[in-house]
Motif scaffolding. Structure first.
Motif, short mmCIF file in Angstrom:
data_model
loop_
_atom_site.label_atom_id
_atom_site.label_comp_id
_atom_site.label_asym_id
_atom_site.label_seq_id
_atom_site.Cartn_x
_atom_site.Cartn_y
_atom_site.Cartn_z
N ALA A 31 0.81 -1.22 0.00
CA ALA A 31 0.00 0.00 0.00
C ALA A 31 0.85 1.27 0.00
O ALA A 31 0.33 2.37 -0.17
CB ALA A 31 -0.93 0.01 1.21
N LEU A 32 2.15 1.11 0.19
CA LEU A 32 3.05 2.26 0.26
C LEU A 32 4.04 2.24 -0.90
O LEU A 32 4.41 1.19 -1.39
CB LEU A 32 3.84 2.24 1.57
CG LEU A 32 3.02 2.25 2.86
CD1 LEU A 32 3.94 2.03 4.05
CD2 LEU A 32 2.27 3.56 3.01
N GLU A 33 4.49 3.40 -1.28
CA GLU A 33 5.55 3.54 -2.28
C GLU A 33 6.88 3.18 -1.62
O GLU A 33 7.18 3.66 -0.53
CB GLU A 33 5.59 4.99 -2.78
CG GLU A 33 6.37 5.21 -4.04
CD GLU A 33 5.70 4.59 -5.26
OE1 GLU A 33 6.46 4.19 -6.16
OE2 GLU A 33 4.48 4.50 -5.32
N PRO A 34 7.69 2.31 -2.23
CA PRO A 34 8.96 1.94 -1.59
C PRO A 34 9.90 3.14 -1.48
O PRO A 34 10.00 3.94 -2.40
CB PRO A 34 9.55 0.88 -2.52
CG PRO A 34 8.74 0.87 -3.74
CD PRO A 34 7.49 1.63 -3.49
N TYR A 35 10.57 3.25 -0.32
CA TYR A 35 11.53 4.32 -0.15
C TYR A 35 12.77 3.91 0.63
O TYR A 35 13.66 4.71 0.86
CB TYR A 35 10.88 5.57 0.46
CG TYR A 35 10.31 5.39 1.84
CD1 TYR A 35 11.01 5.80 2.96
CD2 TYR A 35 9.07 4.82 2.02
CE1 TYR A 35 10.49 5.64 4.22
CE2 TYR A 35 8.53 4.67 3.28
CZ TYR A 35 9.25 5.08 4.38
OH TYR A 35 8.71 4.92 5.63
N GLY A 36 12.87 2.67 1.04
CA GLY A 36 14.10 2.13 1.61
C GLY A 36 14.52 2.69 2.94
O GLY A 36 15.71 2.76 3.23
#
Length: 93
Positions: free
Chosen positions: A37-42
């Motif tokens: 549900a979230l955009e990956p950002y590491g």
């Protein structure tokens, strides 16, 4: 894309991250901040893996949730270096 994951030849569609390709192959890579549900950002970095690209001598450590699969890429998910690094990162979290 044709690549090697833990010594086995695999294929994945262009744009697939190493984390998603590993999960599709049944390989568990720990990740706290990775959620569909979230955009990956590491942010957590627990999903680190060692990669080796064509023409490069040394392996690099990258966040698998952000790194795209490429032709000829070699990925190792559980080397002693990676296990030690994940333990350290978990202690920091």
């Amino acid at each position: 894309m044709k690549f090697v994951l833990n010594g086995k030849k695999r294929t994945a569609e262009a744009g697939t991250t190493v984390l998603d390709a590993a999960r599709a192959a049944g390989i568990d890579i720990p990740a706290v901040c990775a959620h569909e549900a979230l955009e990956p950002y590491g942010a957590c970095r627990l999903c680190v893996v060692e990669i080796r690209e064509k023409g490069k001598k040394r392996p690099r450590v990258v966040a698998s949730c952000l790194y795209p699969v490429k032709d000829g890429l070699e990925v190792e998910t559980g080397t002693p270096r990676i296990k030690k690094l994940r333990k350290f990162l978990l202690e920091l979290l």
